[in-house]
Motif scaffolding. Structure first.
Motif, PDB file in Angstrom:
ATOM      1  N   TYR A  19       0.830  -1.210   0.000  1.00  8.00           N
ATOM      2  CA  TYR A  19       0.000   0.000   0.000  1.00  8.00           C
ATOM      3  C   TYR A  19       0.866   1.262   0.000  1.00  8.00           C
ATOM      4  O   TYR A  19       0.546   2.249  -0.676  1.00  8.00           O
ATOM      5  N   ARG A  22       2.255   1.770  -3.470  1.00  7.98           N
ATOM      6  CA  ARG A  22       1.225   2.311  -4.355  1.00  7.98           C
ATOM      7  C   ARG A  22       0.925   3.773  -4.027  1.00  7.98           C
ATOM      8  O   ARG A  22       0.690   4.595  -4.930  1.00  7.98           O
ATOM      9  N   ALA A  23       0.935   4.086  -2.733  1.00  8.77           N
ATOM     10  CA  ALA A  23       0.680   5.470  -2.327  1.00  8.77           C
ATOM     11  C   ALA A  23       1.761   6.399  -2.855  1.00  8.77           C
ATOM     12  O   ALA A  23       1.474   7.543  -3.241  1.00  8.77           O
ATOM     13  N   LEU A  25       3.289   6.132  -5.670  1.00  3.79           N
ATOM     14  CA  LEU A  25       3.011   6.373  -7.087  1.00  3.79           C
ATOM     15  C   LEU A  25       1.850   7.345  -7.291  1.00  3.79           C
ATOM     16  O   LEU A  25       1.640   7.845  -8.402  1.00  3.79           O
ATOM     17  N   VAL A  26       1.096   7.599  -6.217  1.00  3.83           N
ATOM     18  CA  VAL A  26       0.017   8.592  -6.284  1.00  3.83           C
ATOM     19  C   VAL A  26       0.488   9.937  -5.743  1.00  3.83           C
ATOM     20  O   VAL A  26       0.325  10.974  -6.382  1.00  3.83           O
ATOM     21  N   VAL A  27       1.099   9.904  -4.543  1.00  5.13           N
ATOM     22  CA  VAL A  27       1.500  11.149  -3.875  1.00  5.13           C
ATOM     23  C   VAL A  27       2.617  11.856  -4.641  1.00  5.13           C
ATOM     24  O   VAL A  27       2.602  13.081  -4.781  1.00  5.13           O
ATOM     25  N   PRO A  29       3.504  11.941  -8.019  1.00  9.38           N
ATOM     26  CA  PRO A  29       3.001  12.742  -9.139  1.00  9.38           C
ATOM     27  C   PRO A  29       2.095  13.888  -8.697  1.00  9.38           C
ATOM     28  O   PRO A  29       2.127  14.968  -9.306  1.00  9.38           O
ATOM     29  N   CYS A  30       1.305  13.670  -7.636  1.00  9.13           N
ATOM     30  CA  CYS A  30       0.447  14.758  -7.142  1.00  9.13           C
ATOM     31  C   CYS A  30       1.287  15.943  -6.670  1.00  9.13           C
ATOM     32  O   CYS A  30       0.936  17.106  -6.906  1.00  9.13           O
ATOM     33  N   LYS A 390       3.183   4.185 -16.886  1.00  2.00           N
ATOM     34  CA  LYS A 390       3.893   3.698 -15.698  1.00  2.00           C
ATOM     35  C   LYS A 390       5.295   4.302 -15.616  1.00  2.00           C
ATOM     36  O   LYS A 390       5.748   4.682 -14.529  1.00  2.00           O
ATOM     37  N   LEU A 393       4.955   7.852 -14.373  1.00  2.00           N
ATOM     38  CA  LEU A 393       4.612   7.879 -12.947  1.00  2.00           C
ATOM     39  C   LEU A 393       5.820   7.536 -12.088  1.00  2.00           C
ATOM     40  O   LEU A 393       6.062   8.166 -11.055  1.00  2.00           O
ATOM     41  N   GLU A 394       6.575   6.538 -12.524  1.00  2.00           N
ATOM     42  CA  GLU A 394       7.753   6.139 -11.747  1.00  2.00           C
ATOM     43  C   GLU A 394       8.824   7.233 -11.770  1.00  2.00           C
ATOM     44  O   GLU A 394       9.474   7.493 -10.747  1.00  2.00           O
ATOM     45  N   THR A 397       7.619  10.064  -9.585  1.00  2.00           N
ATOM     46  CA  THR A 397       7.712   9.645  -8.182  1.00  2.00           C
ATOM     47  C   THR A 397       9.150   9.662  -7.700  1.00  2.00           C
ATOM     48  O   THR A 397       9.441  10.133  -6.587  1.00  2.00           O
TER      49      THR A 397
END
Length: 642
Positions: A19, A22-23, A25-27, A29-30, A390, A393-394, A397
């Motif tokens: 988790y 995965r977080a 990869l979200v946080v 880019p945000c 992907k 995103l990577e 990140t």
């Protein structure tokens, strides 16, 4: 039952780590998207922007720590730290007016939140960079609290605990000071741009450029590392990261053609570290220099060009002569010109966008914004298959994580800076160095060099320079050194601490790849980068290096003298030019180096006719030395044929 619990615990830990991954990869880019939008639009106030930046920093640092946690306890602790980081930044964001009104006199809840912010900054920095910087910062904070118990010149008036915590955090200074602002508004997006190099696949083209440049030289494989690492290092922001990016292919390549593991690692560490001295980006630390000096970044960028070129000239010369000394055979592998022609524009165009934008006096955040947009578009023209979502995103990140690690270290530097300002310790240190040097500038510079190297040991480059700038630079300015020259002097030594034994983080990373002994690698890197320990003194004494010289004649002669001095110094260091030096040639080279360094340091300005005579002696000695080497090399070749 006892057999099942460990399995269940391991499974639950793996779930949490998944988790967290995965977080990220979200946080990540945000965070990038938020800063991209903020670069173009004024959404909120400056302090609010810093607070949101800090919330992202805490989140990414502790999420990364969760992913790397090796025990259930450590995973739980990092999870709690993550929640605490979000809670305290939310508290600050909701109570900004209240905290500003009670600056210096916080309420109990404010003090509690302030203590947590300080502890989170220290622990986050420890997780990201190790113990060195947190320990240094803790000593300064302890001095802030307890310095009134110290007798003598280091005494300061007593401050209450609440007052100290307010100034260090919730009073919106210290952690929330200028350093966090620079991280949020200038450095972060440049680090993200550096991370996008991976998506553009430019590293292969840069390696081929190195092969092309070194195709006719004994040190060709080493020059490949120097050139490719310097180009990547201009935008990567850290020597260790640069070693990891380029060293993965340059070090095995050098070992394959005959370099020892220690020498291959030393070349890579030196080249990667020097990338942070090269405009236009200069590893992001130079943005802080623009803030300290109070000039546009474009002025710092222009002032840094000549010293950086001289440093890389000396490194390339050193690689050539160490290759001759080690009897490395010339490379036979030809450069792929097609790969260069296809890949080089992907690197040059975004870098040109940055350079032009900065020269047009655009803000660093705007320059980085357009460079990132340009890199994103160009990545679809890269060699090979089109980039995937992907991959983007990577890359984003990864860039956000590096930016967050730099940001957390600058929070800790903010603690140190606030301590120096509020207690007056900065001026006391400056006075102490002036006292120890007895007013002699050369001695003062030497002491400042030692302080700069020590403060930079084990500390990320941006934080290392920040420490030096707030502790050591005021001393030099007080002794009459021009502010830009003083900052560049300390900047060089803070950066080169990455290849200075015994704590040489760049060499440590290179030795991990090469498989060589760490200390042997650091010694090789130190020797290769020796010019970097000479150039800062020339920056102070010769205004040409910061493009401030007013005399055309002395400027031209200095441009001749300095490269000859660096060249002969390197030849003496390795004992070889075309062939091994004789004792007479060593004396000639020594006379040439001493004369040219003497002219470049003092003779260009103070000695009149004596300065020109010194230059003439150096030039004649150098010419005689070169003629001797060529004659001996020709005779050696004839005897081998016979």
């Amino acid at each position: 039952m006892s057999m099942e619990n460990p399995v269940a615990d391991a499974a639950s830990q793996n779930v949490l780590r998944t988790y967290a991954r995965r977080a990220l990869l979200v946080v990540g880019p945000c965070m990038v998207f938020y800063h991209m939008i903020s670069a173009q639009f004024l959404l909120i106030g400056s302090v609010e922007h810093q607070n949101i930046h800090l919330a992202f920093v805490f989140t990414l640092v502790f999420l990364s720590a969760m992913v790397g946690s090796r025990s259930r306890f450590r995973l739980a602790v990092n999870s709690l730290l993550l929640l605490a980081g979000l809670a305290v930044t939310a508290y600050v964001g909701l109570n900004l007016d209240h905290l500003e009104e009670l600056y210096g006199f916080p309420e109990p809840m404010d003090v509690f939140v302030g203590v947590v912010i300080v502890l989170l900054a220290l622990e986050g920095t420890r997780l990201a960079w190790g113990w060195t910087l947190p320990i240094v910062a803790s000593v300064f904070v302890a001095y802030f609290l307890l310095g009134h118990w110290i007798p003598g010149p280091l005494f300061h008036r007593p401050f209450s605990f609440d007052y100290v915590i307010s100034y260090l955090s919730v009073g919106l200074s210290g952690v929330y000071g200028n350093f966090l602002s620079i991280s949020a508004n200038q450095i972060f997006l440049f680090v993200v741009f550096g991370a996008l190099l991976g998506v553009m696949n430019v590293t292969d083209a840069l390696t081929e450029i190195g092969k092309l440049a070194g195709a006719r030289m004994r040190g060709g494989p080493g020059q490949t590392a120097v050139i490719s690492s310097s180009l990547v290092g201009m935008v990567s922001g850290a020597s260790v990261a640069n070693v990891a990016i380029t060293g993965a292919f340059t070090i095995p390549y050098m070992k394959r053609v005959g370099y020892s593991g220690a020498l291959a690692g030393g070349i890579e560490a030196t080249a990667s570290t020097g990338g942070q001295l090269m405009p236009p980006v200069m590893g992001a630390a130079a943005f802080l220099m623009a803030f300290f000096v109070g000039v546009p970044y474009a002025d710092i960028m222009l002032a840094g060009i000549l010293p950086a070129m001289l440093f890389y000239f000396a490194v390339m010369v050193a690689v050539q002569y160490v290759s001759v000394a080690e009897n490395i055979a010339p490379p036979e592998e030809a450069a792929d010109l097609q790969l260069i022609l296809r890949g080089l524009p992907l690197f040059i165009i975004p870098l040109s966008v940055i350079t032009i934008a900065l020269l047009m006096r655009m803000s660093p955040s705007i320059a980085a914004f357009w460079a990132i947009i340009t890199a994103f578009v160009l990545s679809f023209f890269r060699i090979g298959p089109k980039p995937t979502v992907k991959e983007f995103l990577e890359a984003l990140t990864n860039g956000a994580q590096i930016g967050a690690k730099i940001g957390i270290s600058l929070c800790v530097v903010g603690l140190i800076s606030q301590t120096l300002i509020t207690t007056g310790l900065g001026s006391k240190i400056a006075g102490l160095v002036e006292l120890l040097s007895a007013g002699n500038l050369v001695i003062g510079l030497f002491i400042t060099m030692i302080v700069s190297i020590i403060l930079g040991c084990g500390v990320p480059p941006v934080a290392a320079y920040s420490l030096v700038a707030i502790v050591a630079v005021p001393t030099l300015i007080k002794m009459g050194v021009a502010p830009v020259s003083a900052h560049f002097f300390c900047f060089y030594f803070a950066i080169l601490s990455a290849v200075t034994p015994p704590v040489a983080l760049g060499a440590l990373a290179a030795s991990a790849i090469s498989g060589a002994n760490y200390f042997a690698t650091s010694l090789k890197a130190f020797k290769l980068s020796i010019a970097g320990f000479i150039i800062p003194y020339l920056i102070v004494f010769n205004p040409l290096l910061n493009l401030r010289s007013e005399s055309i004649i002395t400027s031209v002669l200095s441009l001749i003298a300095i490269p000859i001095a660096l060249l002969t110094m390197t030849i003496l260091l390795y004992g070889v030019q075309k062939v091994r030096l004789t004792y007479a040639e060593r004396l000639l080279a020594l006379l040439a180096a001493a004369s040219m360094f003497g002219y470049a340091t003092f003779g260009h300005d103070h000695w009149g006719i004596g300065g020109f005579a010194l230059f003439a002696v150096g030039l004649a000695s150098f010419a005689t030395f070169i003629i001797s080497q060529r004659n001996r090399a020709r005779m050696s070749a004839v005897s081998m044929v016979a």
